[in-house]
Scaffold this motif. Structure first.
Motif, short mmCIF file in Angstrom:
data_model
loop_
_atom_site.label_atom_id
_atom_site.label_comp_id
_atom_site.label_asym_id
_atom_site.label_seq_id
_atom_site.Cartn_x
_atom_site.Cartn_y
_atom_site.Cartn_z
N LEU A 10 4.64 -9.89 -3.35
CA LEU A 10 5.05 -8.75 -2.53
C LEU A 10 3.87 -7.83 -2.23
O LEU A 10 3.69 -7.40 -1.08
CB LEU A 10 6.16 -7.98 -3.25
N ASP A 11 3.08 -7.53 -3.25
CA ASP A 11 1.95 -6.61 -3.05
C ASP A 11 0.87 -7.22 -2.16
O ASP A 11 0.28 -6.53 -1.33
CB ASP A 11 1.35 -6.22 -4.40
N ALA A 12 0.61 -8.51 -2.35
CA ALA A 12 -0.39 -9.17 -1.52
C ALA A 12 0.04 -9.18 -0.05
O ALA A 12 -0.77 -8.95 0.86
CB ALA A 12 -0.62 -10.60 -2.00
N ARG A 13 1.32 -9.43 0.19
CA ARG A 13 1.82 -9.41 1.57
C ARG A 13 1.72 -8.02 2.18
O ARG A 13 1.44 -7.86 3.38
CB ARG A 13 3.26 -9.93 1.61
N SER A 14 1.95 -6.99 1.36
CA SER A 14 1.83 -5.61 1.84
C SER A 14 0.39 -5.30 2.23
O SER A 14 0.13 -4.67 3.26
CB SER A 14 2.30 -4.63 0.77
N ILE A 15 -0.56 -5.73 1.40
CA ILE A 15 -1.97 -5.48 1.70
C ILE A 15 -2.38 -6.18 2.99
O ILE A 15 -3.06 -5.60 3.85
CB ILE A 15 -2.88 -5.94 0.54
N LEU A 16 -1.95 -7.43 3.15
CA LEU A 16 -2.29 -8.16 4.38
C LEU A 16 -1.73 -7.47 5.61
O LEU A 16 -2.39 -7.38 6.65
CB LEU A 16 -1.77 -9.60 4.28
N LEU A 17 -0.49 -6.95 5.49
CA LEU A 17 0.10 -6.22 6.61
C LEU A 17 -0.76 -5.01 6.96
O LEU A 17 -1.04 -4.75 8.15
CB LEU A 17 1.53 -5.79 6.25
N LYS A 18 -1.22 -4.29 5.96
CA LYS A 18 -2.05 -3.11 6.19
C LYS A 18 -3.38 -3.49 6.83
O LYS A 18 -3.89 -2.79 7.72
CB LYS A 18 -2.29 -2.37 4.87
N VAL A 19 -3.97 -4.59 6.36
CA VAL A 19 -5.24 -5.04 6.93
C VAL A 19 -5.09 -5.34 8.41
O VAL A 19 -5.88 -4.86 9.25
CB VAL A 19 -5.76 -6.28 6.18
N TYR A 20 -4.06 -6.13 8.78
CA TYR A 20 -3.85 -6.48 10.19
C TYR A 20 -3.52 -5.23 11.02
O TYR A 20 -3.92 -5.12 12.19
CB TYR A 20 -2.74 -7.51 10.32
N PHE A 21 -2.79 -4.30 10.42
CA PHE A 21 -2.45 -3.05 11.10
C PHE A 21 -3.72 -2.24 11.37
O PHE A 21 -3.95 -1.79 12.51
CB PHE A 21 -1.48 -2.25 10.23
N GLU A 22 -4.54 -2.04 10.34
CA GLU A 22 -5.71 -1.16 10.47
C GLU A 22 -6.83 -1.78 11.29
O GLU A 22 -7.70 -1.07 11.79
CB GLU A 22 -6.21 -0.78 9.07
N THR A 23 -6.82 -3.11 11.42
CA THR A 23 -7.84 -3.76 12.24
C THR A 23 -7.32 -4.10 13.64
O THR A 23 -7.99 -4.79 14.41
CB THR A 23 -8.33 -5.05 11.54
N TYR A 24 -6.11 -3.62 13.95
CA TYR A 24 -5.49 -3.79 15.27
C TYR A 24 -5.36 -5.26 15.69
O TYR A 24 -5.48 -5.59 16.87
CB TYR A 24 -6.28 -3.02 16.34
N GLU A 25 -5.12 -6.13 14.72
CA GLU A 25 -4.92 -7.55 15.03
C GLU A 25 -3.44 -7.77 15.31
O GLU A 25 -2.66 -8.18 14.45
CB GLU A 25 -5.41 -8.41 13.87
N SER A 26 -3.05 -7.51 16.55
CA SER A 26 -1.64 -7.50 16.92
C SER A 26 -0.95 -8.83 16.65
O SER A 26 0.14 -8.87 16.06
CB SER A 26 -1.48 -7.15 18.40
N GLU A 27 -1.57 -9.91 17.07
CA GLU A 27 -0.94 -11.22 16.92
C GLU A 27 -0.77 -11.58 15.45
O GLU A 27 0.31 -12.03 15.02
CB GLU A 27 -1.79 -12.28 17.63
N SER A 28 -1.81 -11.36 14.66
CA SER A 28 -1.73 -11.65 13.22
C SER A 28 -0.70 -10.76 12.53
O SER A 28 0.05 -11.19 11.66
CB SER A 28 -3.10 -11.45 12.56
N LEU A 29 -0.64 -9.49 12.95
CA LEU A 29 0.32 -8.55 12.36
C LEU A 29 1.75 -9.00 12.64
O LEU A 29 2.58 -9.07 11.71
CB LEU A 29 0.10 -7.14 12.92
N LEU A 30 2.05 -9.32 13.88
CA LEU A 30 3.42 -9.71 14.23
C LEU A 30 3.82 -11.02 13.55
O LEU A 30 4.95 -11.17 13.08
CB LEU A 30 3.55 -9.84 15.75
N HIS A 31 2.89 -11.96 13.49
CA HIS A 31 3.17 -13.23 12.81
C HIS A 31 3.41 -12.98 11.32
O HIS A 31 4.34 -13.55 10.72
CB HIS A 31 1.99 -14.19 13.00
N HIS A 32 2.59 -12.12 10.73
CA HIS A 32 2.72 -11.83 9.29
C HIS A 32 4.03 -11.11 9.00
O HIS A 32 4.71 -11.40 8.01
CB HIS A 32 1.54 -10.98 8.82
N ILE A 33 4.41 -10.16 9.85
CA ILE A 33 5.67 -9.43 9.66
C ILE A 33 6.85 -10.39 9.71
O ILE A 33 7.78 -10.31 8.90
CB ILE A 33 5.81 -8.32 10.72
N SER A 34 6.81 -11.32 10.66
CA SER A 34 7.89 -12.31 10.77
C SER A 34 8.01 -13.15 9.50
O SER A 34 9.11 -13.37 8.97
CB SER A 34 7.64 -13.22 11.98
#
Length: 463
Positions: free
Chosen positions: A375-399
């Protein structure tokens, strides 16, 4: 699933105890059976999941020239099991020097060895010096033995003996009652049924009126009770910190751990209610714990406590301190947990230092042996994609994160709720406009949500 008692006991042996038990089995003092060493070898080959002992095979290996005798084997296994339980008793006694000293005192008194008894009495007093419920109970028992000894040798001072006897019994009884009431309140949300601690109101009034019976530990648990259910928890919290500072060297390690846990839980509750001052207070408490050699030697630091300290330090922007902590305190973790904990927490540090690529690289090597790491690792990855504006990676990761929360049966309803809310609001912020009024409204909405993970991070993204 059925568990065979002798196998359960054998598997409870620690690796360093196996040689000692083997030596115990062959000690002439315990009148060993010649079959014990061979029986030990045979039983050690059987897994704990064994549902039925292979009696015929065991007997054939132990007595190759004799026809199978079920009763003989049962007697041998029963005696072997008793020896194993006795070995555990000896190991437990060896680890409890205070209890051993008291039993020695009792044994010497029973044999009327006056000089040896007096020497043992002085030794007991020098050994058993840390306050605890067991300490008070042992001193009550020691006072009883001393009273009997004085009676036999015509040296009884009745007033002194009875005062000490009664005082230690009172301290034990009142302390345990306070501890039970604290436990009852602390666990009432998870216990299947309530239980009452009789006379608790009378006891709290009595110890307060009688200056806590001269015991800092009784005063400490009185304040824990005030922290949990009193009208002024903040006053109780400050009193506890002062008591720990003044008397920590007088308390047993078990009680120190217990009291610190109550104090930490209070801080966490206040943080969850949005009181950010308690982050600094909790950080200071952790620093005190880490500086206490008795506490750190007593047991391993759990990987989750290690992670919580790292997370707290990073949220307080103590990156340099955290970097030192990760390396200096890694050896306090259980050996089999160290590599994973080091990798995960190093990834956390990299994320806070905005070394995003290195953080992702480290997270990809974490072994997800535990749900919390996942859970924590997935949260960190979401934050990384969010803060680096990687839209495609963020949306895929959220899904993928949503699917994980929905399908993983180990995720509790509470965990599912707080992470689903975290994902929902992270996505809302990512898609929000630059309108200041809308972002303020969204911030108020996040503040009003009861169950949400990483509230502080979400609010930071709206600043």
């Amino acid at each position: 699933m059925r568990t065979i008692k002798v196998l359960e006991l054998l598997h409870a042996l620690k690796s360093h105890e196996k040689a000692a038990f083997s030596a115990y089995l062959t000690s002439p003092y315990f009148l060993p059976a010649p079959e014990y060493p061979r029986l030990l070898q045979l039983l050690e080959t059987l897994p704990l999941s064994t549902q039925e002992l292979p009696k015929t095979e065991l007997y054939g290996r132990l007595f190759p020239q004799q026809p199978f005798d079920d009763q003989q084997l049962r007697y041998l296994l029963s005696d072997f099991t008793e020896r194993l339980e006795h070995f555990f008793l000896l190991r437990q006694l060896a680890g409890e020097k205070e209890e051993s000293a008291l039993l020695q005192l009792e044994a010497l008194h029973a044999r009327e060895t006056s000089k040896a008894y007096q020497h043992a009495a002085r030794r007991f007093e020098s050994i058993d010096r840390y306050e605890s419920a067991k300490h008070f109970h042992r001193h009550y028992r020691a006072a009883e033995i001393r009273q009997e000894f004085a009676a036999q040798h015509g040296a009884r001072d009745e007033v002194t003996d009875y005062v000490e006897l009664a005082d230690n019994l009172d301290r034990f009884y009142f302390l345990r009652k306070l501890q039970l009431q604290c436990e009852r309140i602390n666990y009432r949300n998870v216990l299947a049924r309530e239980f009452d601690v009789s006379l608790i109101d009378e006891i709290t009034r009595h110890v307060l009126r009688n200056q806590f019976l001269g015991s800092p530990l009784i005063e400490t648990y009185y304040q824990v009770l005030q922290l949990l259910s009193g009208p002024e928890p903040e006053t109780a919290f400050q009193s506890l910190l002062q008591l720990l500072e003044a008397h920590r060297d007088r308390f047993s390690v078990e009680d120190l751990n217990n009291v610190y846990q109550y104090v930490k839980n209070h801080c966490i509750r206040r943080i969850n209610l949005g009181d950010e001052v308690y982050r600094e207070r909790l950080f200071g408490i952790y620093q005190n714990i880490l500086a206490d050699e008795r506490l750190m030697r007593h047991d391993y630091l759990s990987p989750w406590e290690y992670k919580n300290i790292v997370t707290l330090g990073l949220r307080l922007r103590q990156e340099a301190w955290v970097a030192d902590f990760i390396e200096l305190h890694l050896h306090h973790l259980p050996p089999n947990e160290r590599d994973n904990a080091h990798t995960y927490n190093s990834a956390m540090l990299c994320y806070y230092r905005k070394q995003y690529r290195q953080a992702v690289k480290l997270l990809q090597t974490v072994e997800f042996t535990d749900l919390y790491y996942q859970l924590d690792a997935r949260s960190i990855l979401l934050k990384v994609y969010f803060e680096t504006y990687e839209s495609e990676s963020l949306l895929h990761h959220i899904s993928a994160f949503k699917i994980f929360l929905r399908r993983n049966k180990l995720v509790s309803a509470y965990q599912r709720k707080i992470y689903e809310n975290f994902i929902r609001y992270a996505l809302k912020i990512f898609r929000s406009s630059d309108s200041e009024s809308k972002r303020k409204a969204l911030a108020e909405e996040i503040r009003s949500v009861d169950h949400i993970s990483d509230r502080a991070w979400l609010l930071e993204q709206l600043e």
